[in-house]
Design an enzyme around this catalytic site. Sequence first.
Site, PDB file in Angstrom:
ATOM      1  NE  ARG A 253      -3.027   2.376   2.982  1.00  0.00           N
ATOM      2  CZ  ARG A 253      -2.639   3.448   3.570  1.00  0.00           C
ATOM      3  NH1 ARG A 253      -1.383   3.913   3.648  1.00  0.00           N
ATOM      4  NH2 ARG A 253      -3.458   4.642   3.726  1.00  0.00           N
ATOM      5  CG  ASP A 255       1.048   6.678   3.510  1.00  0.00           C
ATOM      6  OD1 ASP A 255      -0.048   6.635   3.890  1.00  0.00           O
ATOM      7  OD2 ASP A 255       1.664   7.617   4.089  1.00  0.00           O
ATOM      8  CD  GLU A 297      -3.423   7.001   1.486  1.00  0.00           C
ATOM      9  OE1 GLU A 297      -4.387   7.273   2.322  1.00  0.00           O
ATOM     10  OE2 GLU A 297      -2.415   7.717   1.581  1.00  0.00           O
ATOM     11  CG  HIS A 366      -6.209   4.102   8.931  1.00  0.00           C
ATOM     12  ND1 HIS A 366      -6.029   3.737   7.619  1.00  0.00           N
ATOM     13  CD2 HIS A 366      -5.130   4.964   9.029  1.00  0.00           C
ATOM     14  CE1 HIS A 366      -5.362   4.204   6.988  1.00  0.00           C
ATOM     15  NE2 HIS A 366      -4.518   5.284   7.645  1.00  0.00           N
ATOM     16  CG  ASP A 367      -6.445   8.052   7.242  1.00  0.00           C
ATOM     17  OD1 ASP A 367      -6.105   8.052   8.452  1.00  0.00           O
ATOM     18  OD2 ASP A 367      -5.705   7.700   6.037  1.00  0.00           O
TER      19      ASP A 367
HETATM   20  C1  GLC Z   1      -1.908   8.383   4.690  1.00  0.00           C
HETATM   21  C2  GLC Z   1      -2.591   7.510   6.065  1.00  0.00           C
HETATM   22  C3  GLC Z   1      -2.572   8.324   7.101  1.00  0.00           C
HETATM   23  C4  GLC Z   1      -1.608   9.030   7.400  1.00  0.00           C
HETATM   24  C5  GLC Z   1      -1.047   9.855   6.134  1.00  0.00           C
HETATM   25  C6  GLC Z   1       0.601  10.257   6.347  1.00  0.00           C
HETATM   26  O1  GLC Z   1      -3.051   9.192   4.354  1.00  0.00           O
HETATM   27  O2  GLC Z   1      -3.600   6.865   5.603  1.00  0.00           O
HETATM   28  O3  GLC Z   1      -3.159   7.659   8.406  1.00  0.00           O
HETATM   29  O4  GLC Z   1      -1.637  10.026   8.594  1.00  0.00           O
HETATM   30  O5  GLC Z   1      -0.703   8.940   5.155  1.00  0.00           O
HETATM   31  O6  GLC Z   1       1.122   9.168   6.370  1.00  0.00           O
END
Ligand code: GLC
Length: 617
Positions: A253, A255, A297, A366-367
């Site tokens: 994933r 990020d 993501e 989780h966000d």
């Molecule tokens: C992504 C994650 C999030 C995190 C951000 C910075 O959006 O899902 O939880 O705070 O990246 O790494």
Amino acid sequence: MQRLEVYWEDAIRPLHHIYGHLDNFDTWLANTITRIGRAYAQRPTELHQLDEKRLLQPDWFQQSNMLGYVAYTDRFAGNLNGVAEKIPYLNELGVTYLHLMPLLQPRPGANDGGYAVMDYREVDARLGSMNDLANLATRLRHNNISLCIDLVCNHTAKEHQWAQKARAGDPDYQNYYLMFPDRTLPDAYEENLREIFPDFKPGNFTYYEDLDKWVWTTFNEYQWDLNYQNPAIFAEMLGIMLYLANQGVEVLRLDAVAFLWKRMGTNCENQPEAHLILQAFRALCRLAAPALLLKAEAIVSPPDLVPYLGRGVAANKECHIAYHNVLMVMLWSCLAERKAVLATKALQNMPAIPSGTSWVTYVRCHDDIGWAITEEDAAQVGLDGFAHRAFLSDFYTGRFEGTFAAGTTFQFNPRTNDRRVNGSLASLAGLETAVTNTNWSEVELAIRRILLLHNLVFAFGGIPLIYMGDEIGLLNDHSYMEKLELAEDSRWIHRPFMDWEKAAKRHNPDSITGRIYAGLCQLVQVRKRTELLHAETAVHPIWASNDHILALLRDNPRGRLLILANVTEAHQTITRHRLHELGFSGLLINRLTEQPIDMWQDLTLEPYQAVWLQQAS
Ligand code: GLC
């Protein structure tokens, strides 16, 4: 060797664009290829066999039997060995893909839920070792579950050894990050940048006295953005990707990929070079570890999202899978508004994705939820984008009169009036309020909402994710407030510990838990046998001639399926005539129940009911 021949063009094209102008490009390229060769040689035999298998069946992840589960290792099972013990639980649910939330060595103290990594080649010691991770990946694979982990490729913790060396004054490592001697350039960039965590850290740059420099920090102060203009960063990340793939990780994933490339005068998101970097990663990973899937993501607005799966020459050559945050947002919008009109339009407006890619669909993660709704989409259905987003924030944080939802506000930005929302699926869907008020008819409606949302992400096509605890309806968890390093980040409200006592009651059909769990399991079973949910063809949102019904048509060479979902607590009807117009007449079967539908009457859906209609053969 053959792979090199086949994928060479795909690798060299983006690399030339980004780094071709650099003096030492050829040497850098030769070194990179040597590194890939080494990773190939080090790849364990079982994984070479997996590569062959995946190459023979490249659509494995698009099939309807795919089901994802997302969990924090510690909150789900203590540590990595504990996760292995939970494999029977995952098998019972039908899981084929497990995303364990960030588990590489984070910085000590606050670490943004693990998204501030200080060592990409070590596992967080509290969870186990790299060896445990490799063993877990193997055990999962032997149980038909592919392991997905996060690769935080946009930034490192400021405690990462690269950052430490940069901080000690090493110019090579200072060039790994984006550092500025004064505010001139930061101020110029800031004119167009968003603030991601305005509550935690206003602005996108942080000043360090010892360095006497401003460092680019998009997220928290302790997360330093990497400088992808420096090819060394590309090579380091590629090396890490292949290292993790060789431990048996099957999905990475990636990020925050929207932020990989910065360009003055833009918001520094979704830049063409960010896409080229991903394309180059994909092509080069394919050489040494073709089984590896890349997941984007990119939680961005609809027009910016689709390109992460590849457009034009890059179709099927960028990420394999990407989160469908727009679908997620639209589903919550439907429930609040009791209307499917905006969802239908916004989803219609999104271009099709390449045939070899797939969405990852989800209801909660989780966000926080950010309302990715464009002004254009809203205007097309007579809504004001800003007002609608404000309505959704009010609705899901309990400010809207009569709302069923119990969420909290996240990162209110007074400059833009943007407000995001936190809360567990069950709490946002009304279960918390209903249980608190011991209102049984509301409990019933909340259960139906929970199942309807899952129904739609299961039906859409792509890999549906179940977020840990949602299968048993876990409510908001306020315990994070007692932990100093978590307290200020209310996203922890929807990152609960697994409640195994509750889970033990999942087979009791009379409990709320049992109702949700049984409903979900039934959906899983139906989805697995409904092969035409294969992700290879696009799904078409269509107007049901009733604003309160979301209609999705899947026209797949394997068959046609019409998904109808009532997004309200009232009964809703779609006329026989409209179904006929859509090409559904004669004997129809609801695939969810295998019951025939009486086509001599209009079709009435119960509150929050969905049907998956297919012409009987
Ligand atoms: C992504 C994650 C999030 C995190 C951000 C910075 O959006 O899902 O939880 O705070 O990246 O790494």
